[in-house]
Scaffold this motif. Structure first.
Motif, mmCIF file in Angstrom:
data_model
loop_
_atom_site.group_PDB
_atom_site.id
_atom_site.type_symbol
_atom_site.label_atom_id
_atom_site.label_comp_id
_atom_site.label_asym_id
_atom_site.label_seq_id
_atom_site.Cartn_x
_atom_site.Cartn_y
_atom_site.Cartn_z
ATOM 1 N N UNK A 129 0.831 -1.203 0.000
ATOM 2 C CA UNK A 129 0.000 0.000 0.000
ATOM 3 C C UNK A 129 0.867 1.255 0.000
ATOM 4 N N UNK A 130 1.868 1.292 0.878
ATOM 5 C CA UNK A 130 2.766 2.452 0.934
ATOM 6 C C UNK A 130 3.496 2.618 -0.393
ATOM 7 N N UNK A 131 3.860 1.500 -1.022
ATOM 8 C CA UNK A 131 4.546 1.564 -2.318
ATOM 9 C C UNK A 131 3.643 2.178 -3.381
ATOM 10 N N UNK A 132 2.371 1.829 -3.378
ATOM 11 C CA UNK A 132 1.435 2.423 -4.339
ATOM 12 C C UNK A 132 1.309 3.930 -4.098
ATOM 13 N N UNK A 133 1.221 4.299 -2.833
ATOM 14 C CA UNK A 133 1.149 5.727 -2.495
ATOM 15 C C UNK A 133 2.421 6.435 -2.939
ATOM 16 N N UNK A 134 3.560 5.825 -2.657
ATOM 17 C CA UNK A 134 4.851 6.441 -2.954
ATOM 18 C C UNK A 134 5.044 6.645 -4.449
ATOM 19 N N UNK A 135 4.687 5.650 -5.254
ATOM 20 C CA UNK A 135 4.862 5.799 -6.705
ATOM 21 C C UNK A 135 3.943 6.889 -7.258
ATOM 22 N N UNK A 136 2.730 6.992 -6.705
ATOM 23 C CA UNK A 136 1.834 8.069 -7.139
ATOM 24 C C UNK A 136 2.374 9.420 -6.697
ATOM 25 N N UNK A 137 2.987 9.454 -5.519
ATOM 26 C CA UNK A 137 3.573 10.689 -5.016
ATOM 27 C C UNK A 137 4.758 11.122 -5.882
ATOM 28 N N UNK A 138 5.535 10.152 -6.350
ATOM 29 C CA UNK A 138 6.643 10.468 -7.249
ATOM 30 C C UNK A 138 6.128 11.114 -8.536
ATOM 31 N N UNK A 139 4.985 10.631 -9.016
ATOM 32 C CA UNK A 139 4.376 11.254 -10.190
ATOM 33 C C UNK A 139 3.967 12.694 -9.881
ATOM 34 N N UNK A 140 3.452 12.899 -8.685
ATOM 35 C CA UNK A 140 3.050 14.239 -8.251
ATOM 36 C C UNK A 140 4.247 15.191 -8.279
ATOM 37 N N UNK A 141 5.372 14.733 -7.746
ATOM 38 C CA UNK A 141 6.597 15.533 -7.794
ATOM 39 C C UNK A 141 7.026 15.773 -9.243
ATOM 40 N N UNK A 142 6.926 14.723 -10.060
ATOM 41 C CA UNK A 142 7.341 14.855 -11.448
ATOM 42 C C UNK A 142 6.504 15.870 -12.211
ATOM 43 N N UNK A 143 5.205 15.909 -11.895
ATOM 44 C CA UNK A 143 4.333 16.892 -12.542
ATOM 45 C C UNK A 143 4.728 18.321 -12.182
ATOM 46 N N UNK A 144 5.455 18.468 -11.076
ATOM 47 C CA UNK A 144 5.958 19.784 -10.675
ATOM 48 C C UNK A 144 7.406 19.991 -11.125
ATOM 49 N N UNK A 145 7.903 19.056 -11.931
ATOM 50 C CA UNK A 145 9.267 19.112 -12.468
ATOM 51 C C UNK A 145 10.330 19.096 -11.362
ATOM 52 N N UNK A 146 10.048 18.367 -10.292
ATOM 53 C CA UNK A 146 11.017 18.196 -9.210
ATOM 54 C C UNK A 146 11.762 16.886 -9.466
ATOM 55 N N UNK A 147 12.979 16.985 -9.988
ATOM 56 C CA UNK A 147 13.754 15.802 -10.343
ATOM 57 C C UNK A 147 14.687 15.362 -9.208
ATOM 58 N N UNK A 148 15.123 16.313 -8.396
ATOM 59 C CA UNK A 148 16.014 16.024 -7.274
ATOM 60 C C UNK A 148 15.268 16.315 -5.977
ATOM 61 N N UNK A 149 15.256 15.348 -5.065
ATOM 62 C CA UNK A 149 14.592 15.539 -3.776
ATOM 63 C C UNK A 149 15.561 16.231 -2.829
ATOM 64 N N UNK A 150 15.206 17.433 -2.395
ATOM 65 C CA UNK A 150 16.095 18.230 -1.552
ATOM 66 C C UNK A 150 15.290 18.844 -0.413
ATOM 67 N N UNK A 151 15.611 18.432 0.819
ATOM 68 C CA UNK A 151 15.041 19.047 2.020
ATOM 69 C C UNK A 151 16.183 19.778 2.734
#
Length: 220
Positions: free
Chosen positions: A183-205
């Motif tokens: 379940x978390x994996x399904x959420x995570x992959x959808x979340x990665x798409x969400x980031x991608x739609x915002x053109x966020x290629x590098x995760x930086x906190x």
């Protein structure tokens, strides 16, 4: 990575850098335990699944029950569906944990509420048994979602994320470590798409992200 528990209601996380994060290999994991208090609970199940090339490798999973040194309280048995009788011949944490570390090697870990529960629980088990704590970088879907949506007032539960991303979980049994990992994996992959739609290629906190902690009343 720097995680600071600033109160019973919130924590902050910063210092995360994952370049080209859509193309990394991830191990999504979940733990079940004898209770909700990380310093006294014991792990009863470890489940994990691999994500590679942006997709869940459903055939590459890890799943084991773990025999705790004390019985699971009856309310927790009813809640998780994991019963003491099932763990009679399960390996101890000391025997099961090395296999999980091998499964997760070379992966970035992913959890939900892991910064406030799974990682502290795992750390306590390692201290008690003399095992080395896993050192893989770990991402938490709560923090990832909060980074994108800092104005959301809800505590970011899996149910919140299921609704937001329209995740199908009808084939999964909740509070099973492997099913929850999927379940978390399904959420995570959808979340990665969400980031991608915002053109966020590098995760930086670099700056602290403030996350609301879960609030669950003990079952026993």
């Amino acid at each position: 990575m720097d995680i600071q528990m600033i109160s019973d209601l919130e924590y902050t996380v910063k210092g995360i850098r994952v370049p080209n994060w859509n193309n990394q290999k991830y191990c999504v994991f979940d733990l079940e335990a004898t209770g909700i208090e990380q310093d006294t609970a014991h792990i009863t199940q470890i489940g994990a699944v691999i994500i590679e090339n942006g997709g869940v490798i459903s055939k590459n999973t890890f799943n084991t029950f773990v025999k705790p040194p004390k019985p699971i309280p009856e309310p927790v048995e009813q809640f998780t569906g994991i019963y003491n009788a099932q763990l009679k011949h399960a390996p101890s944490f000391k025997d099961a944990y090395p296999d999980f570390r091998v499964f997760a090697q070379d992966c970035i870990l992913v959890t939900h509420a892991g910064y406030e529960y799974d990682l502290p629980l795992l750390r306590h088990e390692c201290v008690r048994t003399g095992a080395d704590m896993i050192t893989n970088l770990c991402l938490d879907t709560k923090a990832l979602f909060t980074y994108l949506y800092p104005d959301v007032r809800d505590i970011i539960s899996t149910d919140v994320l299921i609704r937001y991303y329209s995740i199908d979980d009808q084939d999964l049994r909740r509070h099973d470590a492997l099913a929850d990992s999927l379940l978390i994996a399904r959420i995570f992959t959808r979340m990665m798409q969400d980031y991608g739609e915002r053109r966020i290629k590098d995760l930086v906190f670099d700056d602290p992200v403030t996350v609301k902690r879960f609030q669950i009343k003990p079952l026993c």
